[in-house]
Design an enzyme around this catalytic site. Structure first.
Site, PDB file in Angstrom:
ATOM      1  N   TYR A 133       7.382  -5.382   2.353  1.00 47.59           N
ATOM      2  CA  TYR A 133       6.506  -4.273   1.950  1.00 47.59           C
ATOM      3  C   TYR A 133       7.292  -3.229   1.144  1.00 47.59           C
ATOM      4  O   TYR A 133       6.817  -2.705   0.142  1.00 47.59           O
ATOM      5  CB  TYR A 133       5.874  -3.618   3.183  1.00 47.59           C
ATOM      6  CG  TYR A 133       5.073  -2.376   2.834  1.00 47.59           C
ATOM      7  CD1 TYR A 133       3.923  -2.458   2.047  1.00 47.59           C
ATOM      8  CD2 TYR A 133       5.469  -1.117   3.282  1.00 47.59           C
ATOM      9  CE1 TYR A 133       3.193  -1.317   1.720  1.00 47.59           C
ATOM     10  CE2 TYR A 133       4.740   0.028   2.965  1.00 47.59           C
ATOM     11  CZ  TYR A 133       3.602  -0.083   2.179  1.00 47.59           C
ATOM     12  OH  TYR A 133       2.889   1.042   1.844  1.00 47.59           O
ATOM     13  N   ARG A 140       5.972  -1.645  -7.396  1.00 45.73           N
ATOM     14  CA  ARG A 140       4.765  -0.883  -7.724  1.00 45.73           C
ATOM     15  C   ARG A 140       5.126   0.512  -8.236  1.00 45.73           C
ATOM     16  O   ARG A 140       4.561   0.970  -9.245  1.00 45.73           O
ATOM     17  CB  ARG A 140       3.892  -0.788  -6.470  1.00 45.73           C
ATOM     18  CG  ARG A 140       2.710   0.145  -6.646  1.00 45.73           C
ATOM     19  CD  ARG A 140       1.762   0.074  -5.476  1.00 45.73           C
ATOM     20  NE  ARG A 140       2.341   0.519  -4.212  1.00 45.73           N
ATOM     21  CZ  ARG A 140       1.651   0.657  -3.091  1.00 45.73           C
ATOM     22  NH1 ARG A 140       0.363   0.362  -3.068  1.00 45.73           N
ATOM     23  NH2 ARG A 140       2.229   1.066  -1.975  1.00 45.73           N
ATOM     24  N   TYR A 193       6.636  10.254   1.515  1.00 44.38           N
ATOM     25  CA  TYR A 193       7.284   9.786   2.745  1.00 44.38           C
ATOM     26  C   TYR A 193       8.792   9.861   2.561  1.00 44.38           C
ATOM     27  O   TYR A 193       9.317   9.533   1.484  1.00 44.38           O
ATOM     28  CB  TYR A 193       6.925   8.313   3.025  1.00 44.38           C
ATOM     29  CG  TYR A 193       5.560   8.044   3.633  1.00 44.38           C
ATOM     30  CD1 TYR A 193       4.759   9.059   4.146  1.00 44.38           C
ATOM     31  CD2 TYR A 193       5.082   6.738   3.705  1.00 44.38           C
ATOM     32  CE1 TYR A 193       3.512   8.775   4.709  1.00 44.38           C
ATOM     33  CE2 TYR A 193       3.843   6.443   4.272  1.00 44.38           C
ATOM     34  CZ  TYR A 193       3.060   7.476   4.766  1.00 44.38           C
ATOM     35  OH  TYR A 193       1.843   7.185   5.314  1.00 44.38           O
ATOM     36  N   ARG A 206      -4.722   9.198  -0.392  1.00 44.52           N
ATOM     37  CA  ARG A 206      -5.483   8.885   0.839  1.00 44.52           C
ATOM     38  C   ARG A 206      -6.935   8.537   0.541  1.00 44.52           C
ATOM     39  O   ARG A 206      -7.579   7.844   1.326  1.00 44.52           O
ATOM     40  CB  ARG A 206      -5.420  10.056   1.812  1.00 44.52           C
ATOM     41  CG  ARG A 206      -4.014  10.402   2.261  1.00 44.52           C
ATOM     42  CD  ARG A 206      -3.384   9.303   3.092  1.00 44.52           C
ATOM     43  NE  ARG A 206      -2.018   9.652   3.474  1.00 44.52           N
ATOM     44  CZ  ARG A 206      -1.201   8.846   4.131  1.00 44.52           C
ATOM     45  NH1 ARG A 206      -1.598   7.624   4.463  1.00 44.52           N
ATOM     46  NH2 ARG A 206       0.011   9.224   4.423  1.00 44.52           N
ATOM     47  N   GLU A 316      -5.713  -0.563  11.244  1.00 43.80           N
ATOM     48  CA  GLU A 316      -5.879   0.234  10.029  1.00 43.80           C
ATOM     49  C   GLU A 316      -7.338   0.095   9.579  1.00 43.80           C
ATOM     50  O   GLU A 316      -7.919  -0.981   9.690  1.00 43.80           O
ATOM     51  CB  GLU A 316      -4.932  -0.335   8.978  1.00 43.80           C
ATOM     52  CG  GLU A 316      -4.955   0.421   7.704  1.00 43.80           C
ATOM     53  CD  GLU A 316      -3.928  -0.126   6.714  1.00 43.80           C
ATOM     54  OE1 GLU A 316      -2.787  -0.429   7.102  1.00 43.80           O
ATOM     55  OE2 GLU A 316      -4.321  -0.259   5.559  1.00 43.80           O
TER      56      GLU A 316
HETATM   57  C1  LIG Z   1      -1.318   2.740   6.579  1.00 43.48           C
HETATM   58  C2  LIG Z   1      -0.613   3.228   5.565  1.00 43.48           C
HETATM   59  O1  LIG Z   1      -0.419   2.603   4.367  1.00 43.48           O
HETATM   60  C3  LIG Z   1      -1.021   1.381   4.028  1.00 43.48           C
HETATM   61  C4  LIG Z   1      -0.393   0.909   2.775  1.00 43.48           C
HETATM   62  C5  LIG Z   1      -0.945   1.200   1.545  1.00 43.48           C
HETATM   63  C6  LIG Z   1      -0.275   0.775   0.281  1.00 43.48           C
HETATM   64  O2  LIG Z   1       0.941   0.572   0.295  1.00 43.48           O
HETATM   65  O3  LIG Z   1      -0.966   0.646  -0.751  1.00 43.48           O
HETATM   66  C7  LIG Z   1      -2.164   1.897   1.440  1.00 43.48           C
HETATM   67  C8  LIG Z   1      -2.840   2.228   2.584  1.00 43.48           C
HETATM   68  C9  LIG Z   1      -2.521   1.533   3.834  1.00 43.48           C
HETATM   69  O4  LIG Z   1      -3.083   0.252   3.704  1.00 43.48           O
HETATM   70  C10 LIG Z   1       0.064   4.538   5.688  1.00 43.48           C
HETATM   71  O5  LIG Z   1       1.083   4.725   5.015  1.00 43.48           O
HETATM   72  O6  LIG Z   1      -0.439   5.393   6.447  1.00 43.48           O
END
Ligand SMILES: C=C(O[C@@H]1C=C(C(=O)O)C=C[C@H]1O)C(=O)O
Length: 341
Positions: A133, A140, A193, A206, A316
């Site tokens: 990830y 990305r 983050y 978000r 999630e």
């Molecule tokens: C759950 C989280 O992230 C996840 C990862 C994401 C991404 O990398 O595109 C987008 C939203 C969520 O699916 C979070 O960071 O709170």
């Protein structure tokens, strides 16, 4: 106007802008049925497969560029791509994202408001020992950066595991509709983050608020039990569900939307086309029960048993508020055009 529906059986290809099949195997994106289709390996059993179909009431143009399939109706663009499985994905992710971003420019639909990413072996490690990830986030972030995206323009997104098939992703982008990115004041923006979550922060907002006719849609990103930037309630599924719902409720609240110049507030009951991603199969019954209570009976809710972007996240949830969702009298504040002038 674009909207989506969940289909479990055959459906008409007329007016289909694009489709994402959550199936028992992956397939390269194609136009075989006359519309762009991405097939993600997201269910173990074909009985659980379903398709999210994006509809439009306008004429559609379709095409393919370097494996990226696309269609637009002059207002909304749908693009989908797949990247083969490999030990190190960052460079391939960067390249595929750049192709897709390039298409949004060529086709003049540059307001990307929603993306989905399905990543095989998401919590595994690459050849350098970096979590897949995090490697994905690196590629990305580079693509968005090279393309000149500022953090404030990033789309709403989902980044979850897939059972196979490398990395599938798709996006929706608008040509002229006014869109506003939304953060959640209970959460640190993902693009801020701290470094301990990986060398490049995740590139997403978000939620996004997109003007549509006389109303607006709100596309809510995959949301989990993350407060500030920390995962809360490790190992506790019911508590993670409740924290996730609290995050969603706050995201849509009048107070949070007002920070972005938007109104009115919305409620969990206004969410439609909900997807719930659950890491452990044995947690599904408990999660189903909590979701049945939290969301409207009018909402379709799909449950997928896949891994999530942090190994300590168990659940999630994402969803969409479409315009015209009936609001109770106390929430019905004038007509909300979504344009904050
Ligand atoms: C759950 C989280 O992230 C996840 C990862 C994401 C991404 O990398 O595109 C987008 C939203 C969520 O699916 C979070 O960071 O709170």
């Amino acid at each position: 106007m674009t909207w989506s529906s969940f289909q479990t059986g055959p459906f008409s290809s007329s007016g289909v802008l694009g489709a994402v099949v959550y199936g028992p195997r992956s397939r390269n994106p194609h136009l075989d049925r006359g519309f762009p289709e991405l097939t993600v390996h997201a269910v173990a059993d074909s009985a659980d497969a379903f398709t999210e179909v994006w509809h439009t009431d306008r004429p559609i143009e379709r095409g393919t560029l370097d494996g990226v399939v696309h269609a637009h109706d002059g207002e909304t663009l749908f693009c989908a791509a797949r990247i083969d499985s490999s030990d190190d994905c960052a460079e391939a992710v960067r390249a595929a994202y750049l192709t897709a971003l390039g298409l949004t420019r060529t086709l003049d639909h540059q307001r990307i408001f929603r993306m989905w990413n399905f990543v095989e072996n998401i919590n595994g490690t690459n050849s350098e020992g970096l979590e897949v990830y995090r490697d994905f986030c690196r590629g990305r972030a580079r693509a968005f950066h090279e393309f000149g995206f500022t953090d404030e323009r990033l789309p709403a997104a989902t980044g979850v595991g897939a059972l196979g098939g490398g990395i599938g992703f798709c996006l929706l982008a608008g040509r002229s509709a006014h869109s506003v990115t939304i953060e959640n004041s209970r959460q640190v923006p993902a693009y801020r983050y701290p470094r301990r979550y990986g060398p490049s922060s995740p590139s997403f907002a978000r939620a996004t608020h997109v003007a549509a006719g006389s109303g607006a849609s709100i596309y809510v990103s995959g949301t989990a039990s993350v407060v500030g930037h920390e995962t809360l309630h490790r190992g506790q599924i019911a508590e993670q569900c409740d924290e996730t719902l609290a995050n969603l409720e706050h995201l849509l609240s009048a107070d949070n939307l007002a920070r972005h110049g938007l109104r009115p507030g919305r409620r969990l009951e206004d969410l439609r086309n909900i997807k719930v991603y659950v890491r452990n199969r044995q947690d599904l019954p408990a999660v189903r029960e909590i979701c049945a209570k939290a969301f409207s009976q009018a909402a379709d809710i799909a449950f997928l048993n896949v891994d999530l972007c942090r190994s300590d996240l168990l659940v999630e949830i994402e969803g969409i508020v479409f315009p015209g969702v009936e609001l109770p009298a106390s929430h019905r504040v004038e007509v909300d055009t979504g344009v904050n002038t």
